[in-house]
Design a protein around this motif. Structure first.
Motif, short mmCIF file in Angstrom:
data_model
loop_
_atom_site.label_atom_id
_atom_site.label_comp_id
_atom_site.label_asym_id
_atom_site.label_seq_id
_atom_site.Cartn_x
_atom_site.Cartn_y
_atom_site.Cartn_z
N ARG A 196 4.18 -5.79 -0.09
CA ARG A 196 4.92 -6.74 -0.93
C ARG A 196 6.44 -6.58 -0.74
O ARG A 196 7.14 -7.55 -0.47
N ALA A 197 6.93 -5.37 -0.85
CA ALA A 197 8.38 -5.14 -0.75
C ALA A 197 8.91 -5.50 0.63
O ALA A 197 9.96 -6.15 0.77
N HIS A 232 8.47 -20.53 0.57
CA HIS A 232 8.07 -19.73 -0.59
C HIS A 232 6.56 -19.75 -0.86
O HIS A 232 5.96 -18.68 -1.05
N LYS A 233 5.95 -20.92 -0.89
CA LYS A 233 4.54 -21.00 -1.27
C LYS A 233 3.63 -20.25 -0.29
O LYS A 233 2.82 -19.42 -0.72
N PRO A 234 3.71 -20.49 1.02
CA PRO A 234 2.83 -19.72 1.92
C PRO A 234 3.16 -18.22 1.93
O PRO A 234 2.26 -17.40 2.05
N LEU A 235 4.44 -17.87 1.77
CA LEU A 235 4.79 -16.46 1.71
C LEU A 235 4.15 -15.80 0.50
O LEU A 235 3.53 -14.73 0.61
N THR A 236 4.27 -16.43 -0.65
CA THR A 236 3.67 -15.89 -1.88
C THR A 236 2.16 -15.77 -1.74
O THR A 236 1.57 -14.75 -2.12
N THR A 237 1.53 -16.77 -1.16
CA THR A 237 0.08 -16.74 -0.95
C THR A 237 -0.33 -15.58 -0.06
O THR A 237 -1.29 -14.85 -0.37
N MET A 238 0.40 -15.37 1.03
CA MET A 238 0.07 -14.28 1.95
C MET A 238 0.27 -12.92 1.28
O MET A 238 -0.54 -12.01 1.47
N ILE A 239 1.31 -12.78 0.50
CA ILE A 239 1.56 -11.51 -0.19
C ILE A 239 0.48 -11.24 -1.22
O ILE A 239 -0.06 -10.13 -1.29
N GLU A 240 0.13 -12.24 -2.01
CA GLU A 240 -0.88 -12.07 -3.06
C GLU A 240 -2.25 -11.76 -2.48
O GLU A 240 -3.04 -11.03 -3.08
N ARG A 241 -2.56 -12.31 -1.32
CA ARG A 241 -3.84 -12.06 -0.67
C ARG A 241 -4.00 -10.58 -0.29
O ARG A 241 -5.10 -10.03 -0.29
N ARG A 242 -2.90 -9.93 0.03
CA ARG A 242 -2.93 -8.53 0.45
C ARG A 242 -2.81 -7.59 -0.76
O ARG A 242 -1.95 -6.74 -0.83
N ASN A 243 -3.71 -7.76 -1.69
CA ASN A 243 -3.70 -6.93 -2.90
C ASN A 243 -4.38 -5.59 -2.63
O ASN A 243 -4.81 -5.29 -1.51
N GLU A 244 -4.48 -4.80 -3.67
CA GLU A 244 -5.06 -3.45 -3.54
C GLU A 244 -6.48 -3.49 -2.97
O GLU A 244 -6.84 -2.67 -2.12
N ASN A 245 -7.31 -4.44 -3.40
CA ASN A 245 -8.68 -4.54 -2.89
C ASN A 245 -8.69 -4.85 -1.39
O ASN A 245 -9.51 -4.30 -0.65
N TRP A 246 -7.80 -5.72 -0.96
CA TRP A 246 -7.72 -6.05 0.46
C TRP A 246 -7.41 -4.80 1.27
O TRP A 246 -8.03 -4.53 2.30
N TRP A 247 -6.44 -4.01 0.81
CA TRP A 247 -6.04 -2.80 1.53
C TRP A 247 -7.12 -1.72 1.49
O TRP A 247 -7.27 -0.97 2.45
N ARG A 248 -7.87 -1.67 0.42
CA ARG A 248 -8.97 -0.70 0.35
C ARG A 248 -9.98 -1.00 1.46
O ARG A 248 -10.45 -0.10 2.16
#
Length: 168
Positions: free
Chosen positions: A24-25, A37-53
């Motif tokens: 995120r940072a 902004h919209k696609p960037l926010t979508t891509m960031i939100e998709r890579r949440n903790e569950n995605w990284w796990r």
């Protein structure tokens, strides 16, 4: 005087929250004002903790730079996805927390990623980055990459040019 350890190691599922925070940072710092902004926010939100796990246990390898127990950056890598290129390895991503950029940790992470791919038997390497990311372009050039291939990335109908850096 306190000694701080700096390690490059394989990520595991317990690193998921930290990887999500770094992602995120780094992405906000790198792509705000470049990717809409919209696609960037979508891509960031998709890579949440569950995605990284899941990613930590997936087919791609995730290495991270650990500074005294804090995940300062990460790299993901595996086999080259661009079938038209002879390079067998690819670093898909390499990102650092903004406050850890410019102090040599990215260099250490990049070179450990290259060594990892060589140990897998990969001959050659490709890394892609957006042409307008001056810091990334400079980083890959300063580490011996040759930007000899180009492509386009589409972000909600906005096309941005990307450069492919090659190492043999």
């Amino acid at each position: 005087m306190k000694t701080v350890s700096i390690d490059v190691r394989a990520a595991n599922a317990e690193d998921a929250r930290s990887l999500s925070e770094v992602h995120r940072a780094a992405w906000i710092n790198t792509y705000s004002g470049l990717i809409p902004h919209k696609p960037l926010t979508t891509m960031i939100e998709r890579r949440n903790e569950n995605w990284w796990r899941k990613a930590a246990n997936g087919p791609a390898t995730v290495l991270l730079a650990d500074v005294g127990g804090l995940v300062a950056g990460y790299a993901t890598m595996g086999l080259n996805r661009a079938r038209g290129l002879p390079q067998e390895g690819e670093i898909y991503e390499i990102y650092m927390r903004p406050e850890y950029q410019g102090i040599g940790l990215g260099y250490a992470l990049f070179h450990e990623s290259r060594r990892f791919l060589k140990r897998l038997g990969c001959k050659g390497l490709v890394v892609w980055c957006l042409e307008d990311c001056a810091n990334s372009v400079s980083f890959f050039r300063s580490n011996g990459g040759r930007d000899v291939v180009e492509g386009l990335e589409d972000f909600d109908s906005v096309q941005l040019k990307k450069l492919g850096f090659l190492w043999n």
